[in-house]
Write an enzyme that holds these catalytic residues in place. Structure first.
Site, PDB file in Angstrom:
ATOM      1  N   SER A 240      29.071  41.713  52.971  1.00  0.00           N
ATOM      2  CA  SER A 240      28.043  42.068  51.997  1.00  0.00           C
ATOM      3  C   SER A 240      28.629  43.036  50.981  1.00  0.00           C
ATOM      4  O   SER A 240      29.782  43.448  51.089  1.00  0.00           O
ATOM      5  CB  SER A 240      26.857  42.721  52.715  1.00  0.00           C
ATOM      6  OG  SER A 240      27.237  44.003  53.153  1.00  0.00           O
ATOM      7  N   LYS A 241      27.805  43.368  50.015  1.00  0.00           N
ATOM      8  CA  LYS A 241      28.218  44.220  48.892  1.00  0.00           C
ATOM      9  C   LYS A 241      28.950  45.496  49.317  1.00  0.00           C
ATOM     10  O   LYS A 241      29.852  45.961  48.620  1.00  0.00           O
ATOM     11  CB  LYS A 241      26.988  44.633  48.088  1.00  0.00           C
ATOM     12  CG  LYS A 241      26.591  43.634  47.036  1.00  0.00           C
ATOM     13  CD  LYS A 241      26.459  44.341  45.686  1.00  0.00           C
ATOM     14  CE  LYS A 241      26.414  43.378  44.519  1.00  0.00           C
ATOM     15  NZ  LYS A 241      27.659  42.714  44.259  1.00  0.00           N
ATOM     16  N   ARG A 242      28.539  46.050  50.432  1.00  0.00           N
ATOM     17  CA  ARG A 242      29.152  47.333  50.806  1.00  0.00           C
ATOM     18  C   ARG A 242      30.623  47.172  51.192  1.00  0.00           C
ATOM     19  O   ARG A 242      31.366  48.146  51.262  1.00  0.00           O
ATOM     20  CB  ARG A 242      28.350  48.042  51.881  1.00  0.00           C
ATOM     21  CG  ARG A 242      28.429  47.403  53.222  1.00  0.00           C
ATOM     22  CD  ARG A 242      27.442  47.979  54.208  1.00  0.00           C
ATOM     23  NE  ARG A 242      27.366  47.095  55.354  1.00  0.00           N
ATOM     24  CZ  ARG A 242      28.246  47.086  56.342  1.00  0.00           C
ATOM     25  NH1 ARG A 242      29.254  47.924  56.329  1.00  0.00           N
ATOM     26  NH2 ARG A 242      28.121  46.233  57.341  1.00  0.00           N
ATOM     27  N   GLU A 250      32.184  38.147  40.204  1.00  0.00           N
ATOM     28  CA  GLU A 250      32.623  39.540  40.324  1.00  0.00           C
ATOM     29  C   GLU A 250      34.154  39.580  40.478  1.00  0.00           C
ATOM     30  O   GLU A 250      34.821  40.473  39.965  1.00  0.00           O
ATOM     31  CB  GLU A 250      32.004  40.127  41.589  1.00  0.00           C
ATOM     32  CG  GLU A 250      31.161  41.349  41.406  1.00  0.00           C
ATOM     33  CD  GLU A 250      30.569  41.755  42.751  1.00  0.00           C
ATOM     34  OE1 GLU A 250      30.836  42.881  43.177  1.00  0.00           O
ATOM     35  OE2 GLU A 250      29.880  40.943  43.398  1.00  0.00           O
TER      36      GLU A 250
END
Ligand code: GLU
Length: 467
Positions: A240-242, A250
């Protein structure tokens, strides 16, 4: 029968690289077998699907060289067909109408929860209903789940997977408002699109058994299934993003080449011996599902960055120049044809040391504007009084030098020798004067790219003399 695969993202957000890898596997498998690779946008969740997300998915796939062989199929455009199949099953006695209210269904769920057992719909209330007794309400169509046996799927990655029929219930295929349910729509679409191999994330494995009910009830041949493990972060949790970048675009923004990302994603969960560099053509030649691992793979950003460096070094200079200039434009940096020519001249040396396109643009920026670049902190320290005097002297010495790399290199060596100093004591202040940094392509390459006039002006400016 020709192999046909599909990638079926839901347009509820950007394309996650887990999805991108699923697309890649579908693409490679189809290409390897000389078949077709299709795209279906699963936009039936109208509240969460957006046109912007659809566009992002298309852009991401195009960037990765994974555009489909046929125009994308929008799942919502097929709702009438989904309903038609549901009614066909009803007419054939393979499905029935159920009239439970939302409140009744919620109560059944709550009851199961209280008893700590998984909710399973009990079809006995409506399954044998005499149509003349039916409530004057629109009913939902429920498919009759198989009873008393088991469903076996020979998954091409997971191996044989079995689920007892007692695990399945009579699922809704058409809601009382006439809209199809997702699991039903997927089957109808895969059948109509003549999909032979369904390759998707293993979070869909349990769905497969429910989908088999529709295939079997319609008498349709089931496709082959291949459920590929998900991508996790370094800590083993779902990526995930973290953990870092997760959206395909991106990675584009962060300076990764699409072929490097594809190569990395391919190797994440698939292998052919210890071949690390597997460009597209080679991947098509080698790819098969039997070489896909069953364990979840872990995203390693450092490894991806290393691979990106390899692909940058192999990339055409002109393409890299275009990318660098496009990044300048996005950063609001003006440049003229001269700057473009300088960057072009420096590219063979610049690309030798950059691991991302962002690093490449950063390393090229000194060549853009005329005049001495403002030295960064580390470089500024090197501009001592002694170094500045050296630069003033060098400006005079180089004024008559032939402006070719080999000659300039020799001139600088000769200069150091005559002055009895190390070459570094000459080259480092020169590098700072010309680039504002302590790191750059070879100094002779920088001198040639900037040209005599600009180089001398920068050296003089850094020496403190007015130009
Ligand atoms: N739409 C599903 C998803 O985005 C994929 C379903 C499938 O591949 O069958 O996860």
């Amino acid at each position: 029968m020709s192999v046909r695969t599909r990638f079926a993202p839901s347009p509820t957000g950007y394309l996650h690289i887990g999805g991108a890898r699923t697309a890649l596997f579908n693409y490679l498998f189809a290409r390897h077998h000389g078949g077709q690779y299709l795209l279906r946008i699963e936009d039936t969740d109208k509240a969460r699907s957006t046109q912007a997300a659809v566009q992002q998915i298309l852009d991401s796939l195009e960037w990765m060289g994974l555009s489909p062989d046929e125009p994308p199929v929008m799942q919502t455009s097929r709702e009438a067909r989904h309903a038609e199949v549901a009614r066909e099953l009803l007419a054939a006695g393979k499905a029935y109408l159920a009239y439970d209210t939302p409140e009744e269904l919620a109560a059944m769920r709550a009851e199961a929860e209280a008893a700590k057992r998984p909710f399973k719909y009990d079809g006995s209330r409506w399954i044998n209903l005499d149509p003349t007794q039916a409530p004057a309400l629109p009913g939902a169509i429920r498919i009759k789940a198989p009873r008393g046996g088991e469903t076996v799927v020979a998954d091409l990655v997971q191996g044989e997977v079995r689920v007892a029929d007692t695990e399945l219930d009579d699922m809704i295929i058409l809601r009382s408002d006439g809209t199809p349910t997702y699991l039903h729509a997927v089957v109808v679409d895969d059948h109509d699109m003549a999909i032979t191999h369904v390759i998707r994330g293993d979070d869909h494995l349990t769905n497969t058994f429910r989908q088999c009910m529709v295939y079997d009830a319609m008498g349709w041949r089931r496709p082959h299934f291949a459920h590929i493990p998900l991508i996790h972060g370094a800590d083993g949790a779902k990526l995930s993003k973290r953990h870092g970048a997760v959206g395909a675009l991106e990675f584009a923004e962060q300076g990764f080449l699409p072929e490097a990302l594809c190569n990395y994603l391919l190797r994440l969960g698939w292998g052919h011996g210890d071949e690390e560099i597997v460009p597209r053509e080679r991947a098509i030649e080698l790819f098969d599902l039997k070489d896909v691992g069953r364990a979840a793979s872990r995203m390693d950003y450092a490894k991806l960055t290393h691979l990106n460096g390899v692909y940058i070094r192999a990339a055409e200079d002109d393409r890299l120049v275009r990318d660098v200039l496009a990044r300048f434009t996005r950063r609001g940096i003006d440049f003229g044809t001269e700057a473009a020519a300088r960057i072009r001249a420096l590219m063979p040396d610049l690309k030798a040391r950059a691991k991302t396109l962002v690093e490449l643009a950063d390393a090229a920026i000194f060549a853009v504007a005329d005049g001495a670049p403002v030295p960064d902190t580390k470089a500024a320290v090197l501009l001592t009084e002694e170094a500045r005097a050296r630069l003033a002297d060098l400006a005079q010495f180089l004024a008559d030098a032939p402006w070719e790399r080999a000659d300039l290199e020799q001139w600088l060596r000769d200069y150091a020798e005559v002055k009895g100093v190390k070459l570094g004591q000459v080259a480092q202040p020169l590098r700072v004067a010309l680039t504002g940094s302590t790191q750059s392509p070879p100094i002779d390459a920088v001198l040639v790219a900037l040209g005599r006039a600009e180089s001398l002006a920068r050296i003089l400016a850094a020496s403190g003399d007015a130009v």
